[in-house]
Enzyme design. Sequence first.
Site, PDB file in Angstrom:
ATOM      1  N   TYR A  96      -1.505   0.466  10.626  1.00 23.68           N
ATOM      2  CA  TYR A  96      -1.779  -0.215   9.353  1.00 23.68           C
ATOM      3  C   TYR A  96      -0.583  -0.067   8.406  1.00 23.68           C
ATOM      4  CZ  TYR A  96      -3.592  -0.803   4.617  1.00 23.68           C
ATOM      5  OH  TYR A  96      -3.753  -1.198   3.306  1.00 23.68           O
ATOM      6  N   GLU A 130       0.177   3.651   1.703  1.00 28.17           N
ATOM      7  CA  GLU A 130       0.235   4.114   3.097  1.00 28.17           C
ATOM      8  C   GLU A 130       1.631   3.914   3.680  1.00 28.17           C
ATOM      9  OE1 GLU A 130      -2.047   5.437   5.634  1.00 28.17           O
ATOM     10  OE2 GLU A 130      -2.834   6.170   3.754  1.00 28.17           O
ATOM     11  N   SER A 160       0.814  -1.220   0.000  1.00 31.35           N
ATOM     12  CA  SER A 160       0.000   0.000   0.000  1.00 31.35           C
ATOM     13  C   SER A 160       0.845   1.266   0.000  1.00 31.35           C
ATOM     14  CB  SER A 160      -0.876  -0.023   1.251  1.00 31.35           C
ATOM     15  OG  SER A 160      -1.368   1.269   1.519  1.00 31.35           O
TER      16      SER A 160
HETATM   17  O1  G4F Z   1     -10.555   6.507   1.986  1.00 28.81           O
HETATM   18  P1  G4F Z   1      -9.610   6.486   3.126  1.00 28.81           P
HETATM   19  O2  G4F Z   1     -10.100   5.917   4.408  1.00 28.81           O
HETATM   20  O3  G4F Z   1      -8.323   5.742   2.584  1.00 28.81           O
HETATM   21  P2  G4F Z   1      -6.795   5.675   3.107  1.00 28.81           P
HETATM   22  O4  G4F Z   1      -6.698   5.909   4.564  1.00 28.81           O
HETATM   23  O5  G4F Z   1      -5.981   6.573   2.231  1.00 28.81           O
HETATM   24  O6  G4F Z   1      -6.424   4.162   2.856  1.00 28.81           O
HETATM   25  C1  G4F Z   1      -6.887   3.449   1.712  1.00 28.81           C
HETATM   26  O7  G4F Z   1      -5.929   3.479   0.696  1.00 28.81           O
HETATM   27  C2  G4F Z   1      -4.698   2.807   1.014  1.00 28.81           C
HETATM   28  C3  G4F Z   1      -3.805   2.927  -0.215  1.00 28.81           C
HETATM   29  O8  G4F Z   1      -3.058   4.089  -0.066  1.00 28.81           O
HETATM   30  C4  G4F Z   1      -4.974   1.368   1.374  1.00 28.81           C
HETATM   31  F1  G4F Z   1      -3.814   0.757   1.681  1.00 28.81           F
HETATM   32  C5  G4F Z   1      -5.914   1.316   2.549  1.00 28.81           C
HETATM   33  O9  G4F Z   1      -6.213  -0.031   2.873  1.00 28.81           O
HETATM   34  C6  G4F Z   1      -7.189   2.025   2.158  1.00 28.81           C
HETATM   35  O10 G4F Z   1      -7.770   1.315   1.084  1.00 28.81           O
HETATM   36  O11 G4F Z   1      -9.093   7.971   3.451  1.00 28.81           O
HETATM   37  C7  G4F Z   1      -8.540   8.800   2.467  1.00 28.81           C
HETATM   38  C8  G4F Z   1      -8.330  10.202   3.034  1.00 28.81           C
HETATM   39  C9  G4F Z   1      -7.578  10.222   4.371  1.00 28.81           C
HETATM   40  O12 G4F Z   1      -6.603  11.220   4.349  1.00 28.81           O
HETATM   41  C10 G4F Z   1      -8.643  10.568   5.404  1.00 28.81           C
HETATM   42  O13 G4F Z   1      -8.161  11.295   6.532  1.00 28.81           O
HETATM   43  O14 G4F Z   1      -9.601  10.775   3.296  1.00 28.81           O
HETATM   44  C11 G4F Z   1      -9.548  11.431   4.543  1.00 28.81           C
HETATM   45  N1  G4F Z   1     -10.925  11.532   5.097  1.00 28.81           N
HETATM   46  C12 G4F Z   1     -11.568  12.692   5.375  1.00 28.81           C
HETATM   47  N2  G4F Z   1     -12.772  12.436   5.898  1.00 28.81           N
HETATM   48  C13 G4F Z   1     -11.713  10.501   5.444  1.00 28.81           C
HETATM   49  C14 G4F Z   1     -12.889  11.079   5.941  1.00 28.81           C
HETATM   50  N3  G4F Z   1     -11.546   9.163   5.368  1.00 28.81           N
HETATM   51  C15 G4F Z   1     -12.561   8.366   5.780  1.00 28.81           C
HETATM   52  N4  G4F Z   1     -12.427   7.031   5.680  1.00 28.81           N
HETATM   53  N5  G4F Z   1     -13.727   8.893   6.290  1.00 28.81           N
HETATM   54  C16 G4F Z   1     -13.932  10.240   6.402  1.00 28.81           C
HETATM   55  O15 G4F Z   1     -14.969  10.688   6.885  1.00 28.81           O
END
Ligand code: G4F
Length: 327
Positions: free
Chosen positions: A148, A126, A124
């Site tokens: 993670y 990440e 990832s």
């Molecule tokens: O969609 P996210 O939760 O994805 P994140 O954390 O980037 O991780 C995903 O991608 C990775 C690949 O780089 C994978 F390895 C991992 O398993 C997963 O699939 O969040 C994306 C961004 C973050 O910066 C978070 O802080 O969106 C921001 N965000 C803002 N508001 C939010 C929210 N994320 C989530 N989940 N929910 C919110 O309300």
Amino acid sequence: MTRKVLITGVTGQDGACLAQFLLEKGYEVHGMVRHSSSANLERIEKLRDRIELHQADLLDQLSIITTIQKVRPHEVYNFAAQSFVPTSWSQPLLTGEFTALGVTRMLEAIRLIDPSIRFYQASSSEMFGNVREEPQNEQTPFWPRSPYGVAKVYGHWITVNYRESYDIFACSGIMFNHESPLRGMEFVSRKVTDAVARIKLGLQDKLVLGNLDAMRDWGYAGDYIEAAWLMLQQDRPDDYVVATGIKHSVRDLVELAFGHAGLDCRDHVESDQKLFRPAEVNTLCGDASKARRVLGWAPKVSFAELIRMMVDADLERVRREKAARQP
Ligand code: G4F
């Protein structure tokens, strides 16, 4: 000879997408699923009669060995993990067991049973976390920012190590964020497109998000699983970044999704500090030129097409669900 594949995490977005893709290529597809009182087979419902499922668990070495011995796959794709970043702070040990040590359990089973099995590890972006350079490529140092991310770094290096120690054909695909209408509701893209559909159809009014300034390199899952497959078809195993090379903020995503449904996000979206992460990955943007050069891979679906596809799919689903509830 029919090629056999075993997919861990087959009930998730990437596993389901890959299962469909490999069935179309004529593979015999086997999926590993955990025992659960409420089986989540939704994403593979339409494929159920063409996939053989095996109960096994990344936490349980014997069940993995038994499954690989029974299936004798040519290729194994390890998509199973505790993959939701926020949960990794509330369950760091479980995340380590699944997302880090689970990879070693898969590799150990392959080493013991048949080291000629080809192995794909879903690594990832990440792992880059507090990025050292932009864009990130296969040589960029890792600085993970969540339990993670730390676990994924372990999974990446143990994959490299089994390749170097035992000559196993093991590849690590460093995938940047990839989405589709099959994405889990907890991830930001799907949380937004589901909310857009519910707001548009009068079932919800507000959407509360965390950090709107975070930047990600978002691509289409259907494109990315093809890159994973290509990695295992090469003459030599290697590691590849899979990304679009274009980044957007969460705010861009929100504006695009609401705009596509004819809504103004300023009327509906709030940002709440409670949803911010203890340590944020502020920005990610990948350089997939190695995948382009060696695998001949390039993303086909743009960010805007992806978000529109997800909004349209959620509008259709929510409309269907709403109609079914009406007397
Ligand atoms: O969609 P996210 O939760 O994805 P994140 O954390 O980037 O991780 C995903 O991608 C990775 C690949 O780089 C994978 F390895 C991992 O398993 C997963 O699939 O969040 C994306 C961004 C973050 O910066 C978070 O802080 O969106 C921001 N965000 C803002 N508001 C939010 C929210 N994320 C989530 N989940 N929910 C919110 O309300």
